[in-house]
Scaffold this motif. Structure first.
Motif, PDB file in Angstrom:
ATOM      1  N   ALA A 125      15.486 -12.028  32.100  1.00 37.18           N
ATOM      2  CA  ALA A 125      14.342 -11.719  32.973  1.00 37.18           C
ATOM      3  C   ALA A 125      13.889 -13.033  33.598  1.00 37.18           C
ATOM      4  CB  ALA A 125      13.217 -11.099  32.167  1.00 37.18           C
ATOM      5  N   ILE A 126      13.629 -12.988  34.899  1.00 37.90           N
ATOM      6  CA  ILE A 126      13.219 -14.202  35.625  1.00 37.90           C
ATOM      7  C   ILE A 126      11.727 -14.110  35.935  1.00 37.90           C
ATOM      8  CG2 ILE A 126      13.542 -15.479  37.803  1.00 37.90           C
ATOM      9  CD1 ILE A 126      16.490 -14.522  37.645  1.00 37.90           C
ATOM     10  N   GLY A 127      11.052 -15.246  35.779  1.00 31.13           N
ATOM     11  CA  GLY A 127       9.617 -15.264  36.017  1.00 31.13           C
ATOM     12  C   GLY A 127       9.227 -16.141  37.190  1.00 31.13           C
ATOM     13  N   CYS A 128       8.065 -15.856  37.766  1.00 32.58           N
ATOM     14  CA  CYS A 128       7.488 -16.767  38.761  1.00 32.58           C
ATOM     15  C   CYS A 128       6.004 -16.910  38.464  1.00 32.58           C
ATOM     16  CB  CYS A 128       7.759 -16.288  40.187  1.00 32.58           C
ATOM     17  SG  CYS A 128       6.836 -14.830  40.682  1.00 32.58           S
ATOM     18  N   PHE A 129       5.350 -17.814  39.180  1.00 32.30           N
ATOM     19  CA  PHE A 129       3.979 -18.200  38.878  1.00 32.30           C
ATOM     20  C   PHE A 129       3.221 -18.289  40.193  1.00 32.30           C
ATOM     21  CE2 PHE A 129       0.813 -21.582  38.128  1.00 32.30           C
ATOM     22  CZ  PHE A 129       0.321 -21.292  36.863  1.00 32.30           C
ATOM     23  N   GLY A 130       2.310 -17.380  40.412  1.00 38.07           N
ATOM     24  CA  GLY A 130       1.639 -17.312  41.709  1.00 38.07           C
ATOM     25  C   GLY A 130       0.212 -17.825  41.651  1.00 38.07           C
ATOM     26  N   LEU A 131       0.042 -19.060  42.099  1.00 39.90           N
ATOM     27  CA  LEU A 131      -1.308 -19.634  42.162  1.00 39.90           C
ATOM     28  C   LEU A 131      -1.673 -19.961  43.615  1.00 39.90           C
ATOM     29  CD1 LEU A 131      -3.823 -20.833  40.739  1.00 39.90           C
ATOM     30  CD2 LEU A 131      -2.597 -23.008  40.600  1.00 39.90           C
ATOM     31  N   THR A 132      -0.786 -20.713  44.297  1.00 41.23           N
ATOM     32  CA  THR A 132      -1.073 -21.175  45.665  1.00 41.23           C
ATOM     33  C   THR A 132      -1.213 -19.997  46.631  1.00 41.23           C
ATOM     34  OG1 THR A 132       0.250 -23.122  45.190  1.00 41.23           O
ATOM     35  CG2 THR A 132      -0.201 -22.686  47.503  1.00 41.23           C
ATOM     36  N   GLU A 133      -2.133 -20.142  47.568  1.00 42.18           N
ATOM     37  CA  GLU A 133      -2.312 -19.134  48.624  1.00 42.18           C
ATOM     38  C   GLU A 133      -2.155 -19.816  49.985  1.00 42.18           C
ATOM     39  OE1 GLU A 133      -5.935 -16.953  48.002  1.00 42.18           O
ATOM     40  OE2 GLU A 133      -5.233 -16.240  46.036  1.00 42.18           O
ATOM     41  N   PRO A 134      -1.995 -19.026  51.036  1.00 40.91           N
ATOM     42  CA  PRO A 134      -1.801 -19.651  52.351  1.00 40.91           C
ATOM     43  C   PRO A 134      -2.914 -20.656  52.692  1.00 40.91           C
ATOM     44  CG  PRO A 134      -1.386 -17.293  52.491  1.00 40.91           C
ATOM     45  CD  PRO A 134      -1.878 -17.562  51.093  1.00 40.91           C
ATOM     46  N   ASP A 135      -4.152 -20.356  52.311  1.00 38.78           N
ATOM     47  CA  ASP A 135      -5.264 -21.246  52.669  1.00 38.78           C
ATOM     48  C   ASP A 135      -5.741 -22.139  51.531  1.00 38.78           C
ATOM     49  OD1 ASP A 135      -5.333 -20.352  55.264  1.00 38.78           O
ATOM     50  OD2 ASP A 135      -6.690 -18.693  54.794  1.00 38.78           O
ATOM     51  N   PHE A 136      -5.149 -21.988  50.360  1.00 37.21           N
ATOM     52  CA  PHE A 136      -5.626 -22.776  49.207  1.00 37.21           C
ATOM     53  C   PHE A 136      -4.465 -23.257  48.357  1.00 37.21           C
ATOM     54  CE2 PHE A 136      -8.991 -19.930  50.484  1.00 37.21           C
ATOM     55  CZ  PHE A 136     -10.048 -20.813  50.635  1.00 37.21           C
ATOM     56  N   GLY A 137      -4.123 -24.556  48.526  1.00 38.74           N
ATOM     57  CA  GLY A 137      -3.070 -25.154  47.717  1.00 38.74           C
ATOM     58  C   GLY A 137      -3.664 -26.150  46.733  1.00 38.74           C
ATOM     59  N   SER A 138      -4.112 -27.296  47.275  1.00 38.01           N
ATOM     60  CA  SER A 138      -4.688 -28.321  46.403  1.00 38.01           C
ATOM     61  C   SER A 138      -5.975 -27.850  45.736  1.00 38.01           C
ATOM     62  CB  SER A 138      -4.978 -29.594  47.205  1.00 38.01           C
ATOM     63  OG  SER A 138      -3.784 -30.081  47.770  1.00 38.01           O
ATOM     64  N   ASN A 139      -6.643 -26.923  46.387  1.00 35.96           N
ATOM     65  CA  ASN A 139      -7.921 -26.449  45.845  1.00 35.96           C
ATOM     66  C   ASN A 139      -7.836 -24.967  45.465  1.00 35.96           C
ATOM     67  OD1 ASN A 139     -10.577 -25.958  45.217  1.00 35.96           O
ATOM     68  ND2 ASN A 139     -11.250 -25.853  47.364  1.00 35.96           N
ATOM     69  N   PRO A 140      -7.199 -24.650  44.334  1.00 35.37           N
ATOM     70  CA  PRO A 140      -7.009 -23.247  43.997  1.00 35.37           C
ATOM     71  C   PRO A 140      -8.322 -22.516  43.705  1.00 35.37           C
ATOM     72  CG  PRO A 140      -6.280 -24.654  42.176  1.00 35.37           C
ATOM     73  CD  PRO A 140      -6.603 -25.561  43.328  1.00 35.37           C
ATOM     74  N   ALA A 141      -9.402 -23.279  43.505  1.00 36.00           N
ATOM     75  CA  ALA A 141     -10.695 -22.632  43.232  1.00 36.00           C
ATOM     76  C   ALA A 141     -11.119 -21.726  44.382  1.00 36.00           C
ATOM     77  CB  ALA A 141     -11.758 -23.695  42.982  1.00 36.00           C
ATOM     78  N   GLY A 142     -10.560 -21.957  45.565  1.00 38.65           N
ATOM     79  CA  GLY A 142     -10.948 -21.139  46.725  1.00 38.65           C
ATOM     80  C   GLY A 142     -10.180 -19.829  46.817  1.00 38.65           C
ATOM     81  N   MET A 143      -9.315 -19.549  45.891  1.00 41.52           N
ATOM     82  CA  MET A 143      -8.393 -18.398  46.040  1.00 41.52           C
ATOM     83  C   MET A 143      -9.103 -17.095  46.430  1.00 41.52           C
ATOM     84  SD  MET A 143      -7.268 -17.150  42.234  1.00 41.52           S
ATOM     85  CE  MET A 143      -6.616 -18.702  41.696  1.00 41.52           C
ATOM     86  N   ARG A 144      -8.360 -16.280  47.214  1.00 42.30           N
ATOM     87  CA  ARG A 144      -8.950 -15.029  47.694  1.00 42.30           C
ATOM     88  C   ARG A 144      -8.340 -13.792  47.037  1.00 42.30           C
ATOM     89  NH1 ARG A 144      -8.523 -17.219  53.331  1.00 42.30           N
ATOM     90  NH2 ARG A 144     -10.455 -18.382  53.623  1.00 42.30           N
ATOM     91  N   THR A 145      -7.241 -13.967  46.341  1.00 41.41           N
ATOM     92  CA  THR A 145      -6.613 -12.810  45.681  1.00 41.41           C
ATOM     93  C   THR A 145      -7.590 -12.256  44.651  1.00 41.41           C
ATOM     94  OG1 THR A 145      -4.423 -13.723  46.004  1.00 41.41           O
ATOM     95  CG2 THR A 145      -4.645 -12.078  44.258  1.00 41.41           C
TER      96      THR A 145
END
Ligand code: FAD
Length: 389
Positions: A125-145
């Motif tokens: 089974a292969i895994g991935c990790f989704g944190l970065t968003e189109p508008d929030f990379g360095s500052n993940p605190a802004g995430m909209r998901t």
């Protein structure tokens, strides 16, 4: 190089054995194909995952659930050997083991661990990790998901960007904003089987870096999950940030692998290439380049080993990982570019690994915290001032 810096005596016989086994695997199974994978922009992920699983390197620093339970230093040395082949291959192993598996291992329920970890360790089974968003990379605190409660279920909506292994993953660890806490305290992790309706992962094409690695967008359109999908063991950004810290540690070691491959290639080339009637390596200008690069390689390798020992002793702090990531990636990319000059025009082709490493390292410089983010972390540790905003 290793002889010059006498680094081998700093690692144990067991660590050397595993390192050498991975180096041999790289030579026989990866190196013959990697330039082609890079050129085609494709990676035979399913076969590779199974082989890497058999080799025992997926989640190798985790305990139980089919994982090898090796030391952090051993894991680091494995990252060096994989990245000496290609940063894309080390990225695959980092994301699988240090991001996706680590998140489930550290913060998951017993049921989540049993369901995913043995298969992920085996490469089934292969895994991935989704944190970065189109508008929030360095500052993940802004995430909209968002993850919204609907009865006992969770419903996830949003978009993640630049996700390694996204299109080939069986399971995604996705970080989303819930209404469970104030501000970024409400960020929680979710274990999302990628076959769930509403989940899609279009691949990002036209990359000129990390081409032997799958990078994707994750689109979550009202993805309905059971209440048990949330990672129960952590709330807030501490969750994803502690996973990133694990993966960065692997990069500290990985980057010196890419640098070593460039340096060895350039030294060999300079010995064989005659310019103005004698070997290029016999010129002082060339030797000055080689000596300076070797110094940086050696310092980076010693730093990686030091941080590895601190991690194994349980005392490694995040800002110390920043020191290693910032220095070793920054120096590796400089080494790659300088080695490229030694190969002249040949340096720009895929016949040699150098331009591939140099291009790959552009991504490595940016992901897992950009160089600037690590400067800010080190600056904060030294001055006490938070200069992020
Ligand atoms: P931005 O945050 O927009 O930054 C742009 C520039 O601004 C950078 O130079 C940055 O250092 C600078 N900057 C930002 N804030 C400040 C500040 N306060 N002061 C000074 N300068 C600042 N993410 C995942 O979640 N999972 C993955 O698997 C994953 N894989 C990746 C694979 C690849 C090949 C790449 C390229 C990226 C991947 N990422 C992944 C995303 C990566 O983590 C982000 O690209 C990174 O965090 C930077 O975010 P950004 O690209 O949005 O840049």
């Amino acid at each position: 190089l290793a002889e010059l810096f006498a680094t081998d005596p700093l690692i144990t016989a067991d660590e050397r054995e595993i390192r050498d086994a991975v180096a041999a695997f790289g030579r026989s199974k990866l190196r013959p194909h990697v330039a082609e994978w890079f050129e085609d922009g494709s990676l035979p992920v399913t076969e590779l995952a199974a082989e890497l699983g058999e080799l025992g390197v997926l989640g190798m620093h985790l305990d139980g659930y089919g994982c090898a339970g090796m030391s952090a230093t051993t894991y680091g040395l494995v990252c060096t050997e994989l990245e000496a082949v290609d940063s894309g291959l080390r990225s695959f192993v980092s994301v699988q083991g240090s991001l996706a598996m680590f998140a489930i291992h550290e913060f998951g329920s017993e049921e989540q661990k049993q369901q995913w970890l043995p298969d992920m360790a085996a490469g089934k089974a292969i895994g991935c990790f989704g944190l970065t968003e189109p508008d929030f990379g360095s500052n993940p605190a802004g995430m909209r998901t968002t993850a919204k409660r609907d009865g006992d279920d969770w419903v996830l909506s949003g978009t993640k960007m630049w996700i390694t292994n996204g299109s080939v993953a069986d399971v995604a660890v996705v970080w989303a904003r819930t209404d469970l806490g104030e501000g970024s305290r409400g960020v929680r992790g979710f274990v999302v089987p990628t076959a769930t309706p509403g989940f899609s992962a279009p691949e990002i094409k036209h990359k000129l870096s990390l081409r032997a690695s799958v990078t994707s967008e994750l689109v979550l359109e009202e993805v309905r999950l059971p209440g048990t999908a949330m990672l129960p063991g952590v709330e807030g950004l501490r969750g994803p940030l502690s996973c990133l810290n694990e993966a960065r540690f692997g990069i500290v070691f990985g980057a010196v692998g890419a640098a070593r491959d460039c340096l060895e290639t350039a030294i060999d080339y300079a010995g064989e290439r005659d310019v103005f009637d004698k070997a290029l390596s016999g010129y002082q200008l060339t030797q000055a380049k080689i000596a300076d690069m070797a110094l940086e390689w050696g310092k980076g390798t010693l730093l990686a080993l030091h941080l590895g020992r601190l991690k194994d002793a349980g005392t490694l702090r995040p800002e110390q990982v920043s020191l290693g990531k910032l220095n070793n990636v920054r120096e590796a990319i400089k080494i790659a570019r300088e080695c490229r000059t030694i190969l002249g025009a040949n340096g720009i082709t895929l016949e040699y690994p150098i331009i591939r490493h140099a291009n790959n390292l552009e991504s490595v410089l940016t992901y897992e915290g950009t160089s600037e983010m690590h400067q800010l972390m080190i600056g904060k540790a030294l001055t006490g001032h938070d200069a992020f905003r």
